[in-house]
Design an enzyme around this catalytic site. Sequence first.
Site, PDB file in Angstrom:
ATOM      1  CD  GLU A   1     -11.749  19.703  27.658  1.00  0.00           C
ATOM      2  OE1 GLU A   1     -11.940  18.497  27.554  1.00  0.00           O
ATOM      3  OE2 GLU A   1     -12.611  20.497  28.051  1.00  0.00           O
TER       4      GLU A   1
HETATM    5  N1  CAA Z   1      -8.599   6.586  30.599  1.00  0.00           N
HETATM    6  C1  CAA Z   1      -8.086   5.812  31.581  1.00  0.00           C
HETATM    7  N2  CAA Z   1      -6.755   5.514  31.667  1.00  0.00           N
HETATM    8  C2  CAA Z   1      -5.938   6.048  30.752  1.00  0.00           C
HETATM    9  C3  CAA Z   1      -6.403   6.863  29.705  1.00  0.00           C
HETATM   10  C4  CAA Z   1      -7.805   7.118  29.638  1.00  0.00           C
HETATM   11  N3  CAA Z   1      -8.313   7.873  28.676  1.00  0.00           N
HETATM   12  N4  CAA Z   1      -5.356   7.245  28.959  1.00  0.00           N
HETATM   13  C5  CAA Z   1      -4.271   6.677  29.490  1.00  0.00           C
HETATM   14  N5  CAA Z   1      -4.628   5.951  30.567  1.00  0.00           N
HETATM   15  C6  CAA Z   1      -3.741   5.145  31.416  1.00  0.00           C
HETATM   16  C7  CAA Z   1      -2.899   4.202  30.561  1.00  0.00           C
HETATM   17  O1  CAA Z   1      -3.593   2.999  30.293  1.00  0.00           O
HETATM   18  C8  CAA Z   1      -1.667   3.998  31.416  1.00  0.00           C
HETATM   19  O2  CAA Z   1      -2.005   3.054  32.411  1.00  0.00           O
HETATM   20  P1  CAA Z   1      -0.913   1.974  32.960  1.00  0.00           P
HETATM   21  O3  CAA Z   1       0.133   2.819  33.649  1.00  0.00           O
HETATM   22  O4  CAA Z   1      -1.695   1.128  33.893  1.00  0.00           O
HETATM   23  O5  CAA Z   1      -0.373   1.264  31.767  1.00  0.00           O
HETATM   24  C9  CAA Z   1      -1.492   5.350  32.120  1.00  0.00           C
HETATM   25  O6  CAA Z   1      -2.793   5.984  32.076  1.00  0.00           O
HETATM   26  C10 CAA Z   1      -0.500   6.227  31.423  1.00  0.00           C
HETATM   27  O7  CAA Z   1      -0.985   6.443  30.101  1.00  0.00           O
HETATM   28  P2  CAA Z   1      -0.042   6.894  28.910  1.00  0.00           P
HETATM   29  O8  CAA Z   1       1.134   5.972  28.837  1.00  0.00           O
HETATM   30  O9  CAA Z   1      -0.896   7.059  27.712  1.00  0.00           O
HETATM   31  O10 CAA Z   1       0.487   8.274  29.424  1.00  0.00           O
HETATM   32  P3  CAA Z   1       1.311   9.303  28.638  1.00  0.00           P
HETATM   33  O11 CAA Z   1       2.167   9.993  29.642  1.00  0.00           O
HETATM   34  O12 CAA Z   1       1.948   8.691  27.442  1.00  0.00           O
HETATM   35  O13 CAA Z   1       0.167  10.306  28.162  1.00  0.00           O
HETATM   36  C11 CAA Z   1      -0.522  12.164  26.860  1.00  0.00           C
HETATM   37  C12 CAA Z   1       0.545  11.221  27.321  1.00  0.00           C
HETATM   38  C13 CAA Z   1      -1.373  11.501  25.790  1.00  0.00           C
HETATM   39  C14 CAA Z   1       0.230  13.309  26.305  1.00  0.00           C
HETATM   40  C15 CAA Z   1      -1.475  12.623  28.011  1.00  0.00           C
HETATM   41  O14 CAA Z   1      -0.710  13.103  29.082  1.00  0.00           O
HETATM   42  C16 CAA Z   1      -2.397  13.715  27.505  1.00  0.00           C
HETATM   43  O15 CAA Z   1      -3.428  13.426  26.912  1.00  0.00           O
HETATM   44  N6  CAA Z   1      -2.058  15.002  27.782  1.00  0.00           N
HETATM   45  C17 CAA Z   1      -2.915  16.122  27.442  1.00  0.00           C
HETATM   46  C18 CAA Z   1      -3.563  16.631  28.675  1.00  0.00           C
HETATM   47  C19 CAA Z   1      -4.672  17.585  28.342  1.00  0.00           C
HETATM   48  O16 CAA Z   1      -5.452  17.374  27.421  1.00  0.00           O
HETATM   49  N7  CAA Z   1      -4.767  18.649  29.145  1.00  0.00           N
HETATM   50  C20 CAA Z   1      -5.810  19.648  28.996  1.00  0.00           C
HETATM   51  C21 CAA Z   1      -6.585  19.732  30.268  1.00  0.00           C
HETATM   52  S1  CAA Z   1      -7.841  20.964  30.133  1.00  0.00           S
HETATM   53  C22 CAA Z   1      -7.784  21.855  31.610  1.00  0.00           C
HETATM   54  O17 CAA Z   1      -7.212  21.438  32.566  1.00  0.00           O
HETATM   55  C23 CAA Z   1      -8.397  23.210  31.636  1.00  0.00           C
HETATM   56  C24 CAA Z   1      -9.870  23.294  31.639  1.00  0.00           C
HETATM   57  O18 CAA Z   1     -10.496  23.862  32.495  1.00  0.00           O
HETATM   58  C25 CAA Z   1     -10.574  22.772  30.481  1.00  0.00           C
END
Ligand code: CAA
Length: 399
Positions: A362
């Site tokens: 996460e």
């Molecule tokens: N809520 C709503 N919108 C959001 C947001 C949020 N928290 N965070 C980003 N956005 C939006 C942004 O505003 C942006 O919108 P626009 O295109 O309109 O400008 C868009 O989403 C893209 O955002 P980013 O530019 O921040 O995207 P990024 O590619 O730079 O993100 C990242 C990078 C921070 C690495 C993100 O991909 C991330 O957090 N990755 C980690 C994923 C993760 O935690 N995975 C674990 C999942 S757990 C699981 O699946 C298993 C289980 O059972 C638990």
Amino acid sequence: MDFALSEEHKMIQDLIRKFGTEVEDKIKELDEKAEYDPNLIKRMGELGILGLCFPQKYNGGGFDYISLAVASEELEKIDTSLRVAVSVHIGLSGLGILQWGNEEQKLKYLSKMATGELIGGFGLTEPNAGTDAVNQQTTARKVEGGYILNGEKTWISLADVADIFLVFAKTDTTKGHDGISAFIVERSWEGFSSSPIHGKMGIRAGNTGSFAMENVFVPEENLLGEEGQGFKIAMSCLDNGRYTVAAGAVGLTQACIDASVKYAKERETFGVPIGDHQLVQRMIGHMVLKAEAGRLLVYRAGYLKNQGKRNTRETALAKWYATQSSFEAASDAVQIYGAYGYSNEYPVERYLRNAKGAVIYEGTREILEVMQGQYALGYRKDKPIPRDLPGWPFEEDAE
Ligand code: CAA
């Protein structure tokens, strides 16, 4: 600013502590055998834990988001596997439906999730897309009346257990973030299969696995939000999942304090209880700082959720700090127990094994660190999004 827990919060604490005494022996046995027992989540449903902070209109308890933190903290004191179930069922899945679902979806799914009749899961991670969530390979092809989904999700908590999953898939492979859509997928649908992951270091009493979708037909009405909103939906679900992970980690640190204090008063070396030694006091002192600072970060994020305000930065900070802290606290707890801490005669070795997972899932420690740097530099900003998590008290429950 009021830092006191309400009577309702204390009642939830009490309820889960009683549940802990009911199941602690069972948990130890399940962890040793690396077995999952479905009766535990069933019991959590009976106790009302699975719908704690869903509106009463959808059979939930109608409690606020601080209640979710309190519950997560108490559950993780019993065992991380129990908190993980809540993180996935409530944090990632249920609150995702509450935030983004339409009325029909909430009535159909959330109402049953609140009672535990349906268990919710979350499918974002893939074999080749973890942190890089935008790079997923699962596809959703539009057909008459719905979509055909193909792909594989892995490291999915409750993969063999959940009845429904929020699944993220590409509806347009050329559009990056805006080409991903979110769907509510039922396990019973043709083409869906799951399998467990064996040999985990920790959270051995929990179910973790993979699922595959081979030409699964998903009806149009199961699209969550709008086509192309899937990435935002996934990230906003993580705002809630990470919150419960952070709160749980505070609970794990607290469990390390409780176990260390107890042992430090019992165990004697050099003719005195080891608690009299300053280096033991120092380790416990650091644990106290970690638990209390972590709890404040979690409560601030919860406060913002109650206000219905975006809290991505605050939640990510809480998750980073609390999970890294709990891993360090668990390592010190083992140190305090000495050689005994290295055996499963005492719970601290389980705490250490369980703590590591949350530093990875996460949102890895590394991506959370980078995010905070980017916020400080002004490269990352929390902009308004199409739909916020409803604040508390819930409008639906207002008279
Ligand atoms: N809520 C709503 N919108 C959001 C947001 C949020 N928290 N965070 C980003 N956005 C939006 C942004 O505003 C942006 O919108 P626009 O295109 O309109 O400008 C868009 O989403 C893209 O955002 P980013 O530019 O921040 O995207 P990024 O590619 O730079 O993100 C990242 C990078 C921070 C690495 C993100 O991909 C991330 O957090 N990755 C980690 C994923 C993760 O935690 N995975 C674990 C999942 S757990 C699981 O699946 C298993 C289980 O059972 C638990």
